[in-house]
Scaffold this active site. Structure first.
Site: not given
Length: 231
Positions: A197, A131, A206
């Site tokens: 991300c 993340h 990405r």
């Protein structure tokens, strides 16, 4: 005859009583709703960044203990949802236990290893997702050519150096292929790829960091020079 001074009396009374035109009241209500929505958005972003970070930091402490326990018992076989390796990034002064799997449940614990990709040190591509939050891959955009990423397993250290950073669309899954960007071709190099991300707080791109293995070292030889002086 009505005194001209009395013509404005009703308006003055309405003003004194707090009366306002319906159009002004509607705009005031819209403004209040927009302000409330803005506050909620800020609170949600703060939770997404810091609330999840605190949760993952707690998970990482448990994973680090579990990984050491598994290694002490000579267990190396990857198990879904369990820690399988560590990665160290000296430039960011960070290290993480990496879990096997990239489901949402897996990534709530920390970085996750794509099960279909190579293991550290193998020819192919060790692909790891995380993340974009402060406790995980928030700052990997700072990694550039020549920076070090060290993968640690039960028996060895594997030193990779960054060769490329790039931005792609989520559908461009070839970045985690055995030969990144060349799906279908047999791999010739041992690589490691980090994915997260981009931009921060969004996910329409990405951010990809590719690194190549430059050397490996047995655990019995101590810590690699790239990690000396670091926990």
């Amino acid at each position: 005859m009505t005194d001209i001074a009395e013509w404005g009396a009703p308006a003055r009374v309405r003003a004194e009583e707090g009366w306002e035109p319906p159009s002004r009241r509607a705009w005031r209500l819209i403004g209040e709703l927009m302000l409330t929505a803005g506050v909620v958005a800020v609170l949600f972003a703060a939770y997404a960044t810091y609330g999840k970070s605190w949760q993952i930091e707690s998970e990482q402490n448990g994973l680090a203990t579990e990984l050491d326990r598994r290694w002490a018992a000579s267990v190396e076989r990857p198990v879904a949802g369990q820690p399988m390796a560590r990665i160290h990034i000296p430039k960011l002064d960070r290290q993480w236990a990496v879990v096997e799997g990239v489901s949402q449940a897996d990534l709530r614990k920390g970085p996750g290893h794509y099960p279909s990709t190579a293991q550290p040190g193998q020819i192919g591509n060790v692909a790891i997702a995380g993340h974009r939050i402060s406790s995980i891959f928030w700052d990997i955009d700072r990694l550039h050519q020549g920076d070090v990423i060290v993968a640690e397993t039960r028996t060895g250290w594997f030193v990779y150096r960054v060769v490329r950073q790039r931005l792609v669309l989520p559908r461009q899954v070839e970045v985690i292929a055995p030969s990144p960007g060349r799906p279908g071709q047999a791999p010739r190099k041992a690589m490691l790829t980090l994915t997260t991300c981009n931009p921060k707080f969004q996910n329409w791109q990405r951010l990809i960091v590719h690194a190549e293995l430059v050397r490996e070292q047995a655990k019995s030889s101590g810590r690699p020079a790239e990690l000396k002086g670091r926990p």
